[in-house]
Design a protein around this motif. Structure first.
Motif, PDB file in Angstrom:
ATOM      1  N   GLU A   4       8.909 -16.506 -13.879  1.00 50.13           N
ATOM      2  CA  GLU A   4       9.592 -17.314 -13.126  1.00 50.13           C
ATOM      3  C   GLU A   4      11.180 -17.141 -12.993  1.00 50.13           C
ATOM      4  OE1 GLU A   4       8.358 -21.168 -14.660  1.00 50.13           O
ATOM      5  OE2 GLU A   4       6.327 -20.976 -13.229  1.00 50.13           O
ATOM      6  N   PHE A   5      11.600 -16.622 -14.515  1.00 53.90           N
ATOM      7  CA  PHE A   5      13.117 -16.337 -14.386  1.00 53.90           C
ATOM      8  C   PHE A   5      13.415 -15.359 -13.533  1.00 53.90           C
ATOM      9  CE2 PHE A   5      16.467 -13.550 -16.443  1.00 53.90           C
ATOM     10  CZ  PHE A   5      17.556 -14.427 -16.418  1.00 53.90           C
ATOM     11  N   THR A   6      12.963 -14.271 -13.477  1.00 54.14           N
ATOM     12  CA  THR A   6      12.957 -13.106 -12.471  1.00 54.14           C
ATOM     13  C   THR A   6      12.829 -13.609 -11.019  1.00 54.14           C
ATOM     14  OG1 THR A   6      12.527 -11.541 -14.279  1.00 54.14           O
ATOM     15  CG2 THR A   6      12.506 -10.724 -11.919  1.00 54.14           C
ATOM     16  N   ILE A   7      12.007 -14.284 -10.791  1.00 55.90           N
ATOM     17  CA  ILE A   7      11.679 -14.808  -9.478  1.00 55.90           C
ATOM     18  C   ILE A   7      12.780 -15.654  -8.959  1.00 55.90           C
ATOM     19  CG2 ILE A   7       9.907 -16.270  -8.172  1.00 55.90           C
ATOM     20  CD1 ILE A   7       7.814 -15.169  -9.644  1.00 55.90           C
ATOM     21  N   ALA A   8      13.153 -16.381  -9.835  1.00 56.51           N
ATOM     22  CA  ALA A   8      14.300 -17.259  -9.691  1.00 56.51           C
ATOM     23  C   ALA A   8      15.607 -16.699  -9.313  1.00 56.51           C
ATOM     24  CB  ALA A   8      14.363 -18.340 -10.667  1.00 56.51           C
ATOM     25  N   VAL A   9      15.955 -15.764 -10.167  1.00 56.77           N
ATOM     26  CA  VAL A   9      17.453 -14.795  -9.941  1.00 56.77           C
ATOM     27  C   VAL A   9      17.024 -14.100  -8.671  1.00 56.77           C
ATOM     28  CG1 VAL A   9      18.511 -13.146 -10.741  1.00 56.77           C
ATOM     29  CG2 VAL A   9      17.737 -14.808 -12.384  1.00 56.77           C
ATOM     30  N   HIS A  10      15.821 -13.556  -8.355  1.00 52.40           N
ATOM     31  CA  HIS A  10      16.025 -12.722  -7.335  1.00 52.40           C
ATOM     32  C   HIS A  10      16.040 -13.545  -5.868  1.00 52.40           C
ATOM     33  CE1 HIS A  10      13.542  -9.153  -5.180  1.00 52.40           C
ATOM     34  NE2 HIS A  10      14.028  -9.980  -4.293  1.00 52.40           N
ATOM     35  N   SER A  11      15.322 -14.790  -6.083  1.00 52.70           N
ATOM     36  CA  SER A  11      15.242 -15.530  -4.954  1.00 52.70           C
ATOM     37  C   SER A  11      16.873 -16.051  -4.493  1.00 52.70           C
ATOM     38  CB  SER A  11      14.440 -16.809  -5.208  1.00 52.70           C
ATOM     39  OG  SER A  11      13.084 -16.430  -5.273  1.00 52.70           O
ATOM     40  N   LEU A  12      17.341 -16.505  -5.557  1.00 52.17           N
ATOM     41  CA  LEU A  12      18.652 -16.742  -5.323  1.00 52.17           C
ATOM     42  C   LEU A  12      19.909 -15.890  -5.012  1.00 52.17           C
ATOM     43  CD1 LEU A  12      19.233 -19.454  -8.677  1.00 52.17           C
ATOM     44  CD2 LEU A  12      18.956 -19.952  -6.010  1.00 52.17           C
ATOM     45  N   VAL A  13      19.608 -14.679  -5.347  1.00 53.34           N
ATOM     46  CA  VAL A  13      20.384 -13.515  -4.840  1.00 53.34           C
ATOM     47  C   VAL A  13      20.004 -13.159  -3.616  1.00 53.34           C
ATOM     48  CG1 VAL A  13      20.815 -11.115  -5.369  1.00 53.34           C
ATOM     49  CG2 VAL A  13      20.578 -12.585  -7.214  1.00 53.34           C
ATOM     50  N   PHE A  14      18.595 -13.347  -3.016  1.00 54.65           N
ATOM     51  CA  PHE A  14      18.428 -13.053  -1.644  1.00 54.65           C
ATOM     52  C   PHE A  14      18.920 -14.121  -0.748  1.00 54.65           C
ATOM     53  CE2 PHE A  14      15.036 -14.009   1.574  1.00 54.65           C
ATOM     54  CZ  PHE A  14      15.004 -12.454   2.410  1.00 54.65           C
ATOM     55  N   LEU A  15      18.804 -15.313  -1.261  1.00 56.05           N
ATOM     56  CA  LEU A  15      19.710 -16.637  -0.419  1.00 56.05           C
ATOM     57  C   LEU A  15      21.073 -16.241  -0.468  1.00 56.05           C
ATOM     58  CD1 LEU A  15      17.316 -19.575  -1.437  1.00 56.05           C
ATOM     59  CD2 LEU A  15      17.404 -18.231   0.542  1.00 56.05           C
ATOM     60  N   ALA A  16      21.625 -15.837  -1.556  1.00 59.10           N
ATOM     61  CA  ALA A  16      23.219 -15.594  -1.399  1.00 59.10           C
ATOM     62  C   ALA A  16      23.375 -14.572  -0.493  1.00 59.10           C
ATOM     63  CB  ALA A  16      23.439 -15.319  -2.657  1.00 59.10           C
ATOM     64  N   HIS A  17      22.623 -13.717  -0.191  1.00 59.15           N
ATOM     65  CA  HIS A  17      23.023 -12.530   0.671  1.00 59.15           C
ATOM     66  C   HIS A  17      22.843 -12.812   2.076  1.00 59.15           C
ATOM     67  CE1 HIS A  17      22.685  -8.423   2.174  1.00 59.15           C
ATOM     68  NE2 HIS A  17      21.511  -8.723   2.712  1.00 59.15           N
ATOM     69  N   LEU A  18      22.178 -14.143   2.136  1.00 56.06           N
ATOM     70  CA  LEU A  18      21.855 -14.703   3.621  1.00 56.06           C
ATOM     71  C   LEU A  18      22.617 -16.091   3.719  1.00 56.06           C
ATOM     72  CD1 LEU A  18      18.052 -13.963   3.903  1.00 56.06           C
ATOM     73  CD2 LEU A  18      19.979 -12.523   4.848  1.00 56.06           C
ATOM     74  N   PRO A  19      24.155 -16.035   3.648  1.00 58.78           N
ATOM     75  CA  PRO A  19      24.556 -17.318   3.619  1.00 58.78           C
ATOM     76  C   PRO A  19      24.354 -18.141   5.016  1.00 58.78           C
ATOM     77  CG  PRO A  19      26.264 -15.681   3.888  1.00 58.78           C
ATOM     78  CD  PRO A  19      24.986 -14.944   3.669  1.00 58.78           C
ATOM     79  N   ASP A  20      24.160 -19.300   4.931  1.00 55.97           N
ATOM     80  CA  ASP A  20      23.970 -20.252   6.127  1.00 55.97           C
ATOM     81  C   ASP A  20      22.707 -19.939   6.756  1.00 55.97           C
ATOM     82  OD1 ASP A  20      26.117 -21.527   5.745  1.00 55.97           O
ATOM     83  OD2 ASP A  20      27.423 -19.904   6.570  1.00 55.97           O
ATOM     84  N   HIS A  21      21.626 -19.185   6.165  1.00 58.77           N
ATOM     85  CA  HIS A  21      20.334 -18.801   6.885  1.00 58.77           C
ATOM     86  C   HIS A  21      19.139 -19.515   5.978  1.00 58.77           C
ATOM     87  CE1 HIS A  21      17.254 -16.450   8.485  1.00 58.77           C
ATOM     88  NE2 HIS A  21      16.801 -16.305   7.136  1.00 58.77           N
ATOM     89  N   MET A  22      18.515 -20.066   6.750  1.00 59.38           N
ATOM     90  CA  MET A  22      17.026 -20.650   5.989  1.00 59.38           C
ATOM     91  C   MET A  22      16.173 -19.756   5.859  1.00 59.38           C
ATOM     92  SD  MET A  22      16.875 -24.030   5.489  1.00 59.38           S
ATOM     93  CE  MET A  22      17.175 -25.525   5.722  1.00 59.38           C
ATOM     94  N   ALA A  23      15.489 -19.549   4.705  1.00 53.84           N
ATOM     95  CA  ALA A  23      14.512 -18.376   4.605  1.00 53.84           C
ATOM     96  C   ALA A  23      13.215 -19.115   4.224  1.00 53.84           C
ATOM     97  CB  ALA A  23      15.161 -17.679   3.476  1.00 53.84           C
ATOM     98  N   THR A  24      12.031 -18.826   4.771  1.00 52.91           N
ATOM     99  CA  THR A  24      10.696 -19.521   4.378  1.00 52.91           C
ATOM    100  C   THR A  24      10.223 -18.742   3.226  1.00 52.91           C
ATOM    101  OG1 THR A  24       9.462 -17.717   5.680  1.00 52.91           O
ATOM    102  CG2 THR A  24      10.166 -19.662   6.976  1.00 52.91           C
ATOM    103  N   SER A  25       9.433 -19.858   2.496  1.00 51.38           N
ATOM    104  CA  SER A  25       8.815 -19.030   1.206  1.00 51.38           C
ATOM    105  C   SER A  25       8.273 -17.807   1.439  1.00 51.38           C
ATOM    106  CB  SER A  25       7.837 -19.938   0.616  1.00 51.38           C
ATOM    107  OG  SER A  25       7.016 -20.486   1.516  1.00 51.38           O
ATOM    108  N   GLU A  26       7.467 -17.564   2.792  1.00 52.48           N
ATOM    109  CA  GLU A  26       6.940 -16.385   2.661  1.00 52.48           C
ATOM    110  C   GLU A  26       8.040 -15.042   3.040  1.00 52.48           C
ATOM    111  OE1 GLU A  26       6.058 -19.143   4.610  1.00 52.48           O
ATOM    112  OE2 GLU A  26       4.122 -19.256   3.940  1.00 52.48           O
ATOM    113  N   GLU A  27       9.206 -15.425   3.762  1.00 55.30           N
ATOM    114  CA  GLU A  27      10.080 -14.292   3.588  1.00 55.30           C
ATOM    115  C   GLU A  27      10.767 -13.893   2.373  1.00 55.30           C
ATOM    116  OE1 GLU A  27      12.495 -15.220   7.688  1.00 55.30           O
ATOM    117  OE2 GLU A  27      13.003 -16.690   6.035  1.00 55.30           O
ATOM    118  N   ILE A  28      10.864 -15.266   1.416  1.00 53.81           N
ATOM    119  CA  ILE A  28      11.272 -14.654   0.267  1.00 53.81           C
ATOM    120  C   ILE A  28      10.129 -14.083  -0.737  1.00 53.81           C
ATOM    121  CG2 ILE A  28      12.144 -15.802  -1.997  1.00 53.81           C
ATOM    122  CD1 ILE A  28      13.128 -18.343  -0.303  1.00 53.81           C
ATOM    123  N   ALA A  29       8.968 -14.512  -0.671  1.00 51.87           N
ATOM    124  CA  ALA A  29       7.907 -14.042  -1.225  1.00 51.87           C
ATOM    125  C   ALA A  29       7.843 -12.437  -0.662  1.00 51.87           C
ATOM    126  CB  ALA A  29       6.443 -14.578  -0.926  1.00 51.87           C
ATOM    127  N   ALA A  30       7.944 -11.955   0.360  1.00 54.74           N
ATOM    128  CA  ALA A  30       8.079 -10.516   0.816  1.00 54.74           C
ATOM    129  C   ALA A  30       9.001  -9.803   0.260  1.00 54.74           C
ATOM    130  CB  ALA A  30       8.081 -10.540   2.412  1.00 54.74           C
TER     131      ALA A  30
END
Length: 149
Positions: A4-30
């Motif tokens: 869960e730690f790795t998933i959380a960090v990865h997900s937050l870095v991914f969202l930080a890479h896409l500022p002002d962009h909504m990402a679905t759980s499917e996009e993040i999961a991919a």
């Protein structure tokens, strides 16, 4: 430590890479290479802690609601898996007369607590923003080829 730690960090870095962009759980999961149900579970922790916001329905998903340069990996570790460094089983038996057997569980518990404190200090020195900067600094030959074509 759990995934869960790795998933959380990865997900937050991914969202930080896409500022002002909504990402679905499917996009993040991919991007994370895991199942979207695992993403939703972890994102629930992050939402409750105020790191992400959600919007349901069409065009919905998750969006970063924090400054990635202010969120440390230590915070995310403490949120997702604090105390998990110590295994659930340790050798020895406190009821035995042997000093080694009777004290080993206590001693190893102390070792794991001290190690976790040191790890948290290390994690506190890294932010979601610094992780994104490090990723951006990596050279990716395939991306370079794609940019050249």
């Amino acid at each position: 430590m759990n995934s869960e730690f790795t998933i959380a960090v990865h997900s937050l870095v991914f969202l930080a890479h896409l500022p002002d962009h909504m990402a679905t759980s499917e996009e993040i999961a991919a991007n994370v290479s895991t199942h979207s149900a695992r993403i939703r579970k972890v994102m629930g922790f992050l939402r409750k802690a105020g790191y992400v916001s959600t919007k349901e329905g069409i065009g919905g998903g998750f969006i970063l609601s924090c400054n990635p340069d202010e969120v440390t990996l230590g915070e995310i570790y403490r949120l997702t898996c604090h105390g998990s460094l110590k295994p659930s089983w340790c050798s020895g038996d406190e009821n035995k007369t042997c000093v080694i057997s009777s004290k080993m569980d206590f001693l190893m518990g102390k070792v794991f607590i001290d190690a976790e404190k040191q790890m948290e200090i290390y994690f506190d020195g890294h932010t979601i923003g610094s992780m994104l900067e490090q990723i951006r600094a990596f050279e990716c030959p395939q991306s370079n080829k794609e940019q050249l074509s």
